[in-house]
Motif scaffolding. Structure first.
Motif, PDB file in Angstrom:
ATOM      1  N   MET A   1       0.848  -1.191   0.000  1.00  0.00           N
ATOM      2  CA  MET A   1       0.000   0.000   0.000  1.00  0.00           C
ATOM      3  C   MET A   1       0.885   1.243   0.000  1.00  0.00           C
ATOM      4  SD  MET A   1      -3.291   0.719   0.327  1.00  0.00           S
ATOM      5  CE  MET A   1      -4.053   2.297   0.256  1.00  0.00           C
ATOM      6  N   ALA A   2       0.516   2.207  -0.819  1.00  0.00           N
ATOM      7  CA  ALA A   2       1.303   3.433  -0.928  1.00  0.00           C
ATOM      8  C   ALA A   2       1.150   4.293   0.324  1.00  0.00           C
ATOM      9  CB  ALA A   2       0.843   4.216  -2.146  1.00  0.00           C
ATOM     10  N   LYS A   3       2.193   5.071   0.592  1.00  0.00           N
ATOM     11  CA  LYS A   3       2.111   6.031   1.700  1.00  0.00           C
ATOM     12  C   LYS A   3       1.106   7.116   1.346  1.00  0.00           C
ATOM     13  CE  LYS A   3       5.479   7.966   4.034  1.00  0.00           C
ATOM     14  NZ  LYS A   3       5.101   7.764   5.409  1.00  0.00           N
ATOM     15  N   TYR A   4       0.547   7.740   2.366  1.00  0.00           N
ATOM     16  CA  TYR A   4      -0.403   8.841   2.175  1.00  0.00           C
ATOM     17  C   TYR A   4       0.319   9.997   1.495  1.00  0.00           C
ATOM     18  CZ  TYR A   4      -3.592  12.653   3.312  1.00  0.00           C
ATOM     19  OH  TYR A   4      -4.435  13.724   3.245  1.00  0.00           O
ATOM     20  N   ASP A   5      -0.221  10.463   0.369  1.00  0.00           N
ATOM     21  CA  ASP A   5       0.383  11.562  -0.395  1.00  0.00           C
ATOM     22  C   ASP A   5      -0.729  12.545  -0.751  1.00  0.00           C
ATOM     23  OD1 ASP A   5       1.542  13.273  -2.200  1.00  0.00           O
ATOM     24  OD2 ASP A   5       2.414  11.703  -3.462  1.00  0.00           O
ATOM     25  N   LYS A   6      -0.860  13.579   0.060  1.00  0.00           N
ATOM     26  CA  LYS A   6      -1.963  14.538  -0.120  1.00  0.00           C
ATOM     27  C   LYS A   6      -1.921  15.180  -1.510  1.00  0.00           C
ATOM     28  CE  LYS A   6      -4.089  18.661   1.722  1.00  0.00           C
ATOM     29  NZ  LYS A   6      -3.934  19.865   2.491  1.00  0.00           N
ATOM     30  N   ALA A   7      -0.735  15.548  -1.983  1.00  0.00           N
ATOM     31  CA  ALA A   7      -0.616  16.221  -3.283  1.00  0.00           C
ATOM     32  C   ALA A   7      -1.114  15.315  -4.411  1.00  0.00           C
ATOM     33  CB  ALA A   7       0.836  16.635  -3.523  1.00  0.00           C
ATOM     34  N   ASP A   8      -0.761  14.033  -4.334  1.00  0.00           N
ATOM     35  CA  ASP A   8      -1.202  13.089  -5.362  1.00  0.00           C
ATOM     36  C   ASP A   8      -2.721  12.916  -5.321  1.00  0.00           C
ATOM     37  OD1 ASP A   8      -0.759  11.025  -7.436  1.00  0.00           O
ATOM     38  OD2 ASP A   8      -1.496   9.666  -5.869  1.00  0.00           O
ATOM     39  N   LEU A   9      -3.278  12.831  -4.119  1.00  0.00           N
ATOM     40  CA  LEU A   9      -4.731  12.669  -3.992  1.00  0.00           C
ATOM     41  C   LEU A   9      -5.446  13.906  -4.546  1.00  0.00           C
ATOM     42  CD1 LEU A   9      -4.815  11.105  -0.422  1.00  0.00           C
ATOM     43  CD2 LEU A   9      -5.257   9.920  -2.567  1.00  0.00           C
ATOM     44  N   GLU A  10      -4.912  15.090  -4.238  1.00  0.00           N
ATOM     45  CA  GLU A  10      -5.509  16.331  -4.741  1.00  0.00           C
ATOM     46  C   GLU A  10      -5.439  16.372  -6.269  1.00  0.00           C
ATOM     47  OE1 GLU A  10      -5.293  21.154  -4.022  1.00  0.00           O
ATOM     48  OE2 GLU A  10      -3.897  19.856  -2.935  1.00  0.00           O
ATOM     49  N   ARG A  11      -4.288  15.964  -6.817  1.00  0.00           N
ATOM     50  CA  ARG A  11      -4.119  15.939  -8.279  1.00  0.00           C
ATOM     51  C   ARG A  11      -5.144  15.007  -8.911  1.00  0.00           C
ATOM     52  NH1 ARG A  11      -2.367  12.419 -11.483  1.00  0.00           N
ATOM     53  NH2 ARG A  11      -1.468  11.093  -9.875  1.00  0.00           N
ATOM     54  N   ARG A  12      -5.354  13.822  -8.313  1.00  0.00           N
ATOM     55  CA  ARG A  12      -6.304  12.862  -8.865  1.00  0.00           C
ATOM     56  C   ARG A  12      -7.733  13.377  -8.786  1.00  0.00           C
ATOM     57  NH1 ARG A  12      -4.860   7.615  -5.682  1.00  0.00           N
ATOM     58  NH2 ARG A  12      -6.792   6.881  -6.623  1.00  0.00           N
ATOM     59  N   MET A  13      -8.084  14.042  -7.674  1.00  0.00           N
ATOM     60  CA  MET A  13      -9.442  14.594  -7.550  1.00  0.00           C
ATOM     61  C   MET A  13      -9.672  15.707  -8.574  1.00  0.00           C
ATOM     62  SD  MET A  13     -10.252  14.810  -3.508  1.00  0.00           S
ATOM     63  CE  MET A  13     -10.310  13.368  -2.463  1.00  0.00           C
ATOM     64  N   LYS A  14      -8.684  16.583  -8.702  1.00  0.00           N
ATOM     65  CA  LYS A  14      -8.814  17.682  -9.678  1.00  0.00           C
ATOM     66  C   LYS A  14      -8.876  17.116 -11.096  1.00  0.00           C
ATOM     67  CE  LYS A  14      -7.089  21.452  -6.936  1.00  0.00           C
ATOM     68  NZ  LYS A  14      -6.086  22.479  -6.705  1.00  0.00           N
ATOM     69  N   GLY A  15      -8.182  16.022 -11.330  1.00  0.00           N
ATOM     70  CA  GLY A  15      -8.241  15.364 -12.634  1.00  0.00           C
ATOM     71  C   GLY A  15      -9.641  14.869 -12.947  1.00  0.00           C
ATOM     72  N   ALA A  16     -10.341  14.355 -11.931  1.00  0.00           N
ATOM     73  CA  ALA A  16     -11.722  13.887 -12.120  1.00  0.00           C
ATOM     74  C   ALA A  16     -12.625  15.055 -12.492  1.00  0.00           C
ATOM     75  CB  ALA A  16     -12.235  13.190 -10.860  1.00  0.00           C
ATOM     76  N   VAL A  17     -12.412  16.215 -11.857  1.00  0.00           N
ATOM     77  CA  VAL A  17     -13.225  17.408 -12.164  1.00  0.00           C
ATOM     78  C   VAL A  17     -12.913  17.898 -13.586  1.00  0.00           C
ATOM     79  CG1 VAL A  17     -13.694  19.808 -11.524  1.00  0.00           C
ATOM     80  CG2 VAL A  17     -13.481  18.059  -9.750  1.00  0.00           C
ATOM     81  N   GLU A  18     -11.624  17.906 -13.955  1.00  0.00           N
ATOM     82  CA  GLU A  18     -11.246  18.344 -15.312  1.00  0.00           C
ATOM     83  C   GLU A  18     -11.835  17.407 -16.361  1.00  0.00           C
ATOM     84  OE1 GLU A  18      -9.834  21.201 -16.437  1.00  0.00           O
ATOM     85  OE2 GLU A  18     -10.162  21.694 -14.349  1.00  0.00           O
ATOM     86  N   SER A  19     -11.796  16.116 -16.078  1.00  0.00           N
ATOM     87  CA  SER A  19     -12.374  15.138 -17.003  1.00  0.00           C
ATOM     88  C   SER A  19     -13.869  15.393 -17.170  1.00  0.00           C
ATOM     89  CB  SER A  19     -12.120  13.726 -16.471  1.00  0.00           C
ATOM     90  OG  SER A  19     -12.739  12.774 -17.292  1.00  0.00           O
ATOM     91  N   LEU A  20     -14.542  15.697 -16.065  1.00  0.00           N
ATOM     92  CA  LEU A  20     -15.976  16.016 -16.123  1.00  0.00           C
ATOM     93  C   LEU A  20     -16.199  17.241 -17.009  1.00  0.00           C
ATOM     94  CD1 LEU A  20     -18.967  15.966 -15.200  1.00  0.00           C
ATOM     95  CD2 LEU A  20     -18.260  17.352 -13.245  1.00  0.00           C
ATOM     96  N   LYS A  21     -15.391  18.277 -16.817  1.00  0.00           N
ATOM     97  CA  LYS A  21     -15.557  19.502 -17.615  1.00  0.00           C
ATOM     98  C   LYS A  21     -15.361  19.213 -19.104  1.00  0.00           C
ATOM     99  CE  LYS A  21     -14.453  22.765 -13.948  1.00  0.00           C
ATOM    100  NZ  LYS A  21     -13.467  23.685 -13.371  1.00  0.00           N
TER     101      LYS A  21
END
Length: 185
Positions: free
Chosen positions: A1-21
């Motif tokens: 299991m990967a270590k907690y990486d807030k920046a990566d999680l934020e990037r992935r969430m923002k990617g989902a929003v960009e994909s939606l747009k």
């Protein structure tokens, strides 16, 4: 299991929003939008190419798209590709340029498109929640490995939930704006 990486999680969430747009931009609203033709591929030179690699698409009027094909011998295949793309567009060939009048949307079609926008938004919300779940799992693993304390885990979970709420709100706002545009309200 990967270590907690807030920046990566934020990037992935923002990617989902960009994909939606991007998905929402592809929905036709009765107004000319050059991104409407993004999914069109043209079969020329023995291969399938995106329309934007063989022509310039512009919107000279609110209800008209113009497709300037770079190689005049390709105008036929481009016209055929647009007709068969299932976008409900009927190109007018004037020899040099394809003009695409954007037809009015029926009330029924507007409702279908609004439902589709909602469906896209739900997909983005699910993707954002999945990223949150990955982050929560990583935090629990880090805590179990004694890499972080229980207080640090709880603090990070609160931050992660706040980030999740922000991104879901952004997705909902994008979908609501598109639905409003589609329904003409």
């Amino acid at each position: 299991m990967a270590k907690y990486d807030k920046a990566d999680l934020e990037r992935r969430m923002k990617g989902a929003v960009e994909s939606l747009k991007n998905d929402l931009n592809g929905l036709r609203t009765g107004r000319a939008n050059v991104s409407l033709l993004d999914p069109v591929t043209v079969e020329i030179y023995g291969s399938h190419m995106p329309l934007n690699q063989v022509a310039t698409v512009s919107a000279p009027e609110p209800r008209m798209l113009s497709v300037q094909v770079w190689d005049k011998s390709s105008i036929g295949p481009v016209e055929k590709a647009i007709r068969s793309a299932g976008l409900g567009l009927n190109p007018i060939n004037d020899g040099n340029v394809l003009r695409l009048p954007i037809p009015d949307l029926t009330e029924e079609r507007r409702k279908e498109l609004a439902k589709l926008a909602s469906k896209y938004a739900e997909g983005a919300r699910v993707a954002i929640r999945n990223v949150r779940r990955d982050g929560m799992d990583a935090l629990k693993v880090d805590e179990n490995k004694k890499e972080i304390s229980e207080d640090e885990r709880k603090r990070a979970e609160t931050e992660l939930q706040k980030l999740t709420d922000e991104q879901i709100k952004a997705a909902d706002e994008a979908a609501a704006a598109k639905e409003k545009e589609i329904l003409g309200k």
